[in-house]
Design a protein around this motif. Structure first.
Motif, short mmCIF file in Angstrom:
data_model
loop_
_atom_site.label_atom_id
_atom_site.label_comp_id
_atom_site.label_asym_id
_atom_site.label_seq_id
_atom_site.Cartn_x
_atom_site.Cartn_y
_atom_site.Cartn_z
N UNK A 186 -49.49 -17.34 31.25
CA UNK A 186 -50.27 -16.18 30.84
C UNK A 186 -50.69 -15.26 31.98
N UNK A 187 -50.48 -15.65 33.22
CA UNK A 187 -51.01 -14.83 34.32
C UNK A 187 -49.87 -14.31 35.16
N UNK A 188 -49.90 -13.02 35.43
CA UNK A 188 -48.90 -12.41 36.31
C UNK A 188 -49.64 -11.96 37.57
N UNK A 189 -49.18 -12.39 38.75
CA UNK A 189 -49.89 -12.03 39.97
C UNK A 189 -50.05 -10.53 40.15
N UNK A 190 -49.18 -9.75 39.50
CA UNK A 190 -49.23 -8.30 39.62
C UNK A 190 -50.18 -7.65 38.63
#
Ligand SMILES: N[C@@H](CCC(=O)N[C@@H](CS)C(=O)NCC(=O)O)C(=O)O
Length: 214
Positions: free
Chosen positions: A40-44
């Motif tokens: 669920x998490x995108x570093x961008x």
């Protein structure tokens, strides 16, 4: 064993596009070819994004670019895409509908969703009218396409068309417009039939269950 593709996604129209295509590819080619995890998490800070661990952790962003990347590397038999060399005209038609949706339907329906959700103390009748009118106009363009050649079933491909990434790319936006933005489908029977056709696919349903929802 760790998966070889990581998809960063969330339960939004752009987020559903790659998970639907990955479910199609997994069902068509098997988990030896398509094995992915969804996070669920995108570093961008934006979704969707894809990391291909088999290809040196190559990173892809922009939902339509992810579909084209998956087609190039993993849809080797062109079950849901068109060969740019052997089948250039159908490939171009698919690209045209992908760009039409990415540059038109996504932004217009997306803005309609945004302004429709604003709190009542911030009414935006101009914006809601503008993006409703534009969404309806774009539905009309799709309807013209589906009425061509005595009635098409899919956006790109010969005859009645072939189910492809051109359809997957626009489907989640049409789903959002119909289910959450009260765009009436009565004037667009071809769009409605196409929408029901895609929604009836188990893989399309499975792809929508992959991203976490808000
Ligand atoms: N054009 C991009 C749009 C990406 C995009 O804006 N994603 C939204 C969700 S659909 C997002 O990550 N929003 C997070 C935020 O605004 O903080 C694509 O098609 O991938």
């Amino acid at each position: 064993m760790s998966k070889f593709l990581t998809l960063y996604t969330w339960g939004t129209p752009n987020g559903y596009k790659p998970s639907i295509y990955l479910e199609e590819l997994k069902a068509a080619y098997g988990t030896d070819v398509i094995d992915y995890e969804a996070k669920p998490i995108n570093p961008n800070g934006r979704i969707p994004a894809l990391i291909d661990h088999k290809r040196g952790d190559f990173k892809v962003f922009e939902s339509a670019a992810i579909l084209l990347y998956l087609a190039q590397h993993y849809d080797t038999e062109h079950k849901f895409s068109f060969d740019p060399i052997a089948d250039p005209d159908n490939y171009s038609e698919a690209l045209q509908w992908i760009f039409f949706a990415h540059g038109g339907i996504g932004p217009m329906v997306g803005q309609l969703g945004h302004f429709s959700r604003l709190p009542e103390k911030m009414p935006s009748p101009y914006a809601i009218k503008r993006y409703t009118d534009e969404s309806i106009r774009l539905f009309g363009v799709l309807e013209i396409r589906f009425q061509e050649d005595g009635g098409r079933e899919y956006l790109a491909g010969p005859g009645k068309g072939k189910y492809s990434i051109a359809d997957i790319n626009v489907f989640p936006w049409i789903r959002g417009a119909i289910n959450f933005m009260a765009i009436d489908t009565a004037p667009f029977p071809g769009v409605k039939s196409w929408f029901d056709r895609l929604q009836a696919r188990e893989t399309v349903v499975a792809g929508q269950a992959v991203p976490p929802r808000l």
